[in-house]
Design a protein around this motif. Sequence first.
Motif, short mmCIF file in Angstrom:
data_model
loop_
_atom_site.label_atom_id
_atom_site.label_comp_id
_atom_site.label_asym_id
_atom_site.label_seq_id
_atom_site.Cartn_x
_atom_site.Cartn_y
_atom_site.Cartn_z
N TYR A 71 0.87 -1.18 0.00
CA TYR A 71 0.00 0.00 0.00
C TYR A 71 0.90 1.23 0.00
O TYR A 71 1.89 1.27 0.72
CB TYR A 71 -0.88 0.04 1.26
CG TYR A 71 -1.85 -1.11 1.33
CD1 TYR A 71 -3.14 -0.99 0.81
CD2 TYR A 71 -1.47 -2.32 1.90
CE1 TYR A 71 -4.02 -2.06 0.84
CE2 TYR A 71 -2.35 -3.40 1.94
CZ TYR A 71 -3.62 -3.26 1.41
OH TYR A 71 -4.48 -4.32 1.45
N LEU A 91 -7.83 4.98 7.82
CA LEU A 91 -7.71 3.87 6.86
C LEU A 91 -8.72 2.77 7.19
O LEU A 91 -9.37 2.22 6.30
CB LEU A 91 -6.30 3.28 6.90
CG LEU A 91 -5.19 4.07 6.21
CD1 LEU A 91 -3.83 3.46 6.55
CD2 LEU A 91 -5.40 4.07 4.70
N THR A 110 -1.44 -0.80 -4.01
CA THR A 110 -2.71 -0.10 -3.83
C THR A 110 -2.42 1.31 -3.35
O THR A 110 -1.84 1.50 -2.28
CB THR A 110 -3.57 -0.82 -2.77
OG1 THR A 110 -3.81 -2.16 -3.21
CG2 THR A 110 -4.89 -0.10 -2.54
N ALA A 133 -8.74 11.17 -6.39
CA ALA A 133 -9.09 9.82 -5.89
C ALA A 133 -10.43 9.37 -6.44
O ALA A 133 -10.57 8.24 -6.92
CB ALA A 133 -9.11 9.83 -4.36
N SER A 173 -8.77 4.69 -3.21
CA SER A 173 -9.09 5.10 -1.85
C SER A 173 -8.40 6.41 -1.49
O SER A 173 -7.33 6.72 -2.01
CB SER A 173 -8.63 4.03 -0.86
OG SER A 173 -9.34 2.84 -1.08
N TYR A 174 -9.04 7.15 -0.59
CA TYR A 174 -8.38 8.31 -0.01
C TYR A 174 -8.82 8.43 1.44
O TYR A 174 -9.84 7.86 1.84
CB TYR A 174 -8.73 9.61 -0.77
CG TYR A 174 -10.12 10.13 -0.53
CD1 TYR A 174 -11.18 9.74 -1.35
CD2 TYR A 174 -10.39 11.02 0.51
CE1 TYR A 174 -12.45 10.22 -1.14
CE2 TYR A 174 -11.66 11.50 0.73
CZ TYR A 174 -12.70 11.10 -0.09
OH TYR A 174 -13.97 11.57 0.13
N VAL A 215 -3.24 5.00 -1.80
CA VAL A 215 -4.20 5.67 -0.92
C VAL A 215 -3.82 7.15 -0.91
O VAL A 215 -2.74 7.51 -0.41
CB VAL A 215 -4.15 5.13 0.53
CG1 VAL A 215 -5.17 5.86 1.40
CG2 VAL A 215 -4.39 3.62 0.58
N THR A 243 0.77 5.29 0.61
CA THR A 243 0.06 6.53 0.91
C THR A 243 0.77 7.68 0.19
O THR A 243 2.00 7.73 0.14
CB THR A 243 0.00 6.82 2.42
OG1 THR A 243 1.33 7.00 2.91
CG2 THR A 243 -0.67 5.68 3.18
N THR A 270 -12.25 3.87 4.58
CA THR A 270 -11.96 3.38 3.23
C THR A 270 -12.48 1.95 3.09
O THR A 270 -12.74 1.28 4.09
CB THR A 270 -10.44 3.34 2.94
OG1 THR A 270 -9.86 2.22 3.62
CG2 THR A 270 -9.73 4.61 3.35
#
Length: 254
Positions: A95, A221, A133, A166, A172-173, A135, A97, A225
């Motif tokens: 993931y 998170l 992924t 997003a 996702s955000y 974010v 960010t 999300t």
Amino acid sequence: MRSSITIWTLLFATLFSFTMARKPAAFYLAGDSTTAAQSSDGGGWGVGFLKTLARGAIGTDLGYNGDTTASFVSGGAWANVIDAVSRSKAEFEPYVTIQFGHNDQKNNSGVTRSEYQTNLQSLAENVTAAGGTPVLVTPLSRRNFNSSGLVIEDLAEQRNITITVAESLGVSYIDLNKASTMYLDAIGQNLSATYNRVSDDYTHLNAVGSVVFGTLVSWLLLTTTSLGGALEPYTIPSAAIIDAIENGTYIYPS
Ligand SMILES: *[C@@H]1O[C@H](CO)[C@@H](O)[C@H](O)[C@H]1NC(C)=O
Ligand SMILES: *[C@@H]1O[C@H](CO)[C@@H](O)[C@H](O)[C@H]1NC(C)=O
Ligand SMILES: *[C@@H]1O[C@H](CO)[C@@H](O)[C@H](O)[C@H]1NC(C)=O
Ligand SMILES: *[C@@H]1O[C@H](CO)[C@@H](O)[C@H](O)[C@H]1NC(C)=O
Ligand SMILES: *[C@@H]1O[C@H](CO)[C@@H](O)[C@H](O)[C@H]1NC(C)=O
Ligand SMILES: *[C@@H]1O[C@H](CO)[C@@H](O)[C@H](O)[C@H]1NC(C)=O
């Protein structure tokens, strides 16, 4: 003999599928000094967030002081993020960010609003293409009070653009800008200042501030999300900190 081979085959197949289904999360935190580790000219939420990791999850704070969505790429920091995703994805679920805005917003940043938007979009697309992924994270607010106690920076535009990107990509955000603003306004300027790394710098966090806002990132998170279910084992926010933030009650965890 044959049956023991069958048993071993079954055992390995089971272990293998168990491992495949449950790769722990790997978090790579891309951003500016408000994500980066505490240092002489920076201090963000990243280190505090990494303290929430559990059950074999790993993470690296790859925030870089002073960076914009453009300089993070041109300076080579972004290549390290994508490299980390590529190298970890066999064993982990990566993931990334992505939080920028504090430097992009400056009128001498060389990044227009429209470039900020397309840059964020490219970064998110790069993560997906590399097998991770993304974010997106709206920029941390410290409310940035000046000496008259008035808020001089709120990053509303950057928040808006981050959410727009997003939503347009369907990724996702988390709205860290809104959540941090609400908490800081609830506790007021003087208590907000206890999280400052340097007394009159309302942008950067000390180690305790990193824990408070890193815990907030974990909680956002999990609760805001669609990744919450998958991430639940791997990031565990302190209930005492979250209760205080939700309640608007000051907390200084030691
Ligand atoms: C750019 O920002 C600085 C500091 O915020 C300000 O002093 C300056 O007037 C601004 N310049 C322009 C062209 O807006
Ligand atoms: C990131 O995405 C942009 C736009 O899609 C592309 O031009 C660029 O090469 C990608 N960079 C990396 C490191 O994947
Ligand atoms: C503080 O910020 C407010 C709002 O931008 C501004 O009107 C005021 O002049 C600033 N005061 C100082 C001392 O910088
Ligand atoms: C965000 O963008 C929308 C759509 O352009 C606009 O209506 C809204 O006022 C913006 N909000 C902020 C805080 O900039
Ligand atoms: C904040 O601290 C300043 C300086 O110590 C003090 O003068 C002021 O009364 C405090 N404000 C509040 C709301 O406690
Ligand atoms: C929530 O706020 C109330 C009133 O401000 C306070 O009495 C209570 O201790 C707070 N609870 C937590 C968990 O901080």
